[in-house]
Design a protein around this motif. Structure first.
Motif, PDB file in Angstrom:
ATOM      1  N   GLY A 195      56.284  35.623  29.975  1.00  0.00           N
ATOM      2  CA  GLY A 195      57.093  34.606  30.301  1.00  0.00           C
ATOM      3  C   GLY A 195      58.309  35.144  31.067  1.00  0.00           C
ATOM      4  O   GLY A 195      58.527  35.044  32.128  1.00  0.00           O
ATOM      5  N   CYS A 196      59.339  35.519  30.285  1.00  0.00           N
ATOM      6  CA  CYS A 196      60.656  35.986  30.786  1.00  0.00           C
ATOM      7  C   CYS A 196      60.566  37.492  30.924  1.00  0.00           C
ATOM      8  O   CYS A 196      61.205  37.874  32.168  1.00  0.00           O
ATOM      9  CB  CYS A 196      61.598  35.772  29.679  1.00  0.00           C
ATOM     10  N   GLY A 197      59.586  38.075  30.550  1.00  0.00           N
ATOM     11  CA  GLY A 197      59.593  39.807  30.649  1.00  0.00           C
ATOM     12  C   GLY A 197      60.852  40.356  30.407  1.00  0.00           C
ATOM     13  O   GLY A 197      61.067  41.540  30.846  1.00  0.00           O
TER      14      GLY A 197
ATOM     15  N   GLY B 136      62.112  40.018  26.733  1.00  0.00           N
ATOM     16  CA  GLY B 136      62.536  39.841  25.514  1.00  0.00           C
ATOM     17  C   GLY B 136      63.082  38.516  25.065  1.00  0.00           C
ATOM     18  O   GLY B 136      63.718  38.506  23.903  1.00  0.00           O
ATOM     19  N   GLU B 137      63.018  37.533  25.756  1.00  0.00           N
ATOM     20  CA  GLU B 137      63.803  36.271  25.310  1.00  0.00           C
ATOM     21  C   GLU B 137      62.695  34.975  24.922  1.00  0.00           C
ATOM     22  O   GLU B 137      63.332  34.067  24.178  1.00  0.00           O
ATOM     23  CB  GLU B 137      64.541  35.714  26.552  1.00  0.00           C
ATOM     24  N   CYS B 138      61.541  35.102  25.227  1.00  0.00           N
ATOM     25  CA  CYS B 138      60.762  33.919  25.111  1.00  0.00           C
ATOM     26  C   CYS B 138      59.950  33.904  23.902  1.00  0.00           C
ATOM     27  O   CYS B 138      59.325  33.202  23.650  1.00  0.00           O
ATOM     28  CB  CYS B 138      60.044  33.453  26.550  1.00  0.00           C
ATOM     29  N   GLY B 139      59.160  35.249  23.669  1.00  0.00           N
ATOM     30  CA  GLY B 139      58.219  35.590  22.826  1.00  0.00           C
ATOM     31  C   GLY B 139      56.899  35.277  23.176  1.00  0.00           C
ATOM     32  O   GLY B 139      56.002  35.036  22.228  1.00  0.00           O
TER      33      GLY B 139
ATOM     34  N   CYS C 147      54.915  37.018  24.577  1.00  0.00           N
ATOM     35  CA  CYS C 147      54.110  38.014  24.909  1.00  0.00           C
ATOM     36  C   CYS C 147      54.126  38.616  23.272  1.00  0.00           C
ATOM     37  O   CYS C 147      53.741  39.957  23.256  1.00  0.00           O
ATOM     38  CB  CYS C 147      54.753  39.039  25.524  1.00  0.00           C
TER      39      CYS C 147
ATOM     40  N   CYS D 151      57.779  41.940  20.813  1.00  0.00           N
ATOM     41  CA  CYS D 151      57.472  41.433  22.470  1.00  0.00           C
ATOM     42  C   CYS D 151      57.079  42.590  22.976  1.00  0.00           C
ATOM     43  O   CYS D 151      57.423  43.593  23.181  1.00  0.00           O
ATOM     44  CB  CYS D 151      58.921  41.280  23.014  1.00  0.00           C
TER      45      CYS D 151
ATOM     46  N   CYS E 111      56.321  42.911  26.099  1.00  0.00           N
ATOM     47  CA  CYS E 111      57.097  43.179  27.405  1.00  0.00           C
ATOM     48  C   CYS E 111      57.808  44.259  27.237  1.00  0.00           C
ATOM     49  O   CYS E 111      58.518  44.769  28.115  1.00  0.00           O
ATOM     50  CB  CYS E 111      57.539  41.898  27.864  1.00  0.00           C
TER      51      CYS E 111
HETATM   52  S1  FES Z   1      57.680  37.941  28.245  1.00  0.00           S
HETATM   53 FE1  FES Z   1      59.279  36.653  27.048  1.00  0.00          FE
HETATM   54  S2  FES Z   1      59.826  37.895  25.404  1.00  0.00           S
HETATM   55 FE2  FES Z   1      58.110  39.044  26.509  1.00  0.00          FE
END
Ligand code: FES
Ligand code: FES
Length: 163
Positions: free
Chosen positions: A45-47, A49-52, A54, A64, A66
Motif C-alpha cells: 500500500g504505502c511502502g 510502514g503506515e497502512c499494514g 503488507c 510490516c 515493507c
Molecule cells: S505497504 Fe503500507 S505498511 Fe507496508
C-alpha cells in the motif's frame, strides 16, 4: 529463512528477483515474498510502514514486510496469509466471509495476519486489545466494527461456544 514452514532457496529466490545471491539480504521482505516466491497475498500500500497491507508474521509477531530486509529475517520463520489455513486460521477466514467483513479486500491479508497474531497471544481478546492489535492496519472500506465481530466469533468458536 522459512516461509510457511518451507525453507527458502536463496539462489533461486535471488534469481527470481533478478539479483545475485549476495544482494538478497538487502531486498525488502515484501519483494522477496511477492516477486521472489510468488506469494502475492501481502500487498504493497504505502511502502512506508503506515497502512499494514503488507503485514506478515515473523517468529509469530506481526510486522510490516515493507520495512524489513531479507537479511534481518534470514534465520526467522515467516508466515503469510497463504499459510493461514494450515496454521489453524481457516475459522478466521470463514468468519470474515460470514460477517461480510471484506469489501475491496486489499487490506484483508494484512488484517488477517494481525488478527492471527492477536489470537495466538490472547485467545479471547477484549475490544481494547483488538483496537491495539489493528492499530497499524488501515481499512478504508469495511469499518472496524466487523473486524471486532469476527474476532469475538472466532474466540467463542475456539472456546467451544457458538460462532
Ligand atoms: S505497504 Fe503500507 S505498511 Fe507496508
Ligand atoms: S476491505 Fe477495502 S481497504 Fe479494507
Amino acid at each position: 529463512m522459512r516461509v510457511n514452514g518451507v525453507s527458502v532457496d536463496p539462489a533461486a529466490t535471488a534469481a527470481a528477483l533478478g539479483l545475485g545471491v549476495d544482494d538478497l539480504p538487502g531486498a525488502r521482505l515484501l519483494d522477496v515474498l511477492r516477486d521472489g516466491l510468488g506469494l502475492t497475498g501481502a500487498k504493497e500500500g504505502c511502502g512506508m510502514g503506515e497502512c499494514g497491507s503488507c503485514t506478515v508474521l515473523v517468529d509469530g509477531r506481526a510486522v510490516c514486510s515493507c520495512l524489513v530486509l531479507q537479511g534481518q529475517v534470514a534465520d526467522a520463520d515467516v508466515e503469510t496469509v497463504e499459510g493461514l489455513a494450515d496454521r489453524g486460521g481457516a475459522d478466521l477466514q470463514e468468519a470474515f466471509v460470514r460477517r461480510q467483513a471484506v469489501q475491496c479486500g486489499y487490506c484483508i491479508p494484512g488484517v488477517l495476519m494481525s488478527c492471527a497474531a492477536l489470537l495466538d497471544r490472547s485467545p479471547d481478546p477484549s475490544d481494547d486489545e483488538i483496537r491495539a492489535a489493528l492499530d497499524g492496519n488501515l481499512c478504508r472500506c469495511t469499518g472496524y466494527n466487523r473486524f471486532h465481530d469476527v474476532l469475538h466469533d472466532v474466540a467463542r468458536g475456539r472456546c467451544g461456544g457458538a460462532s
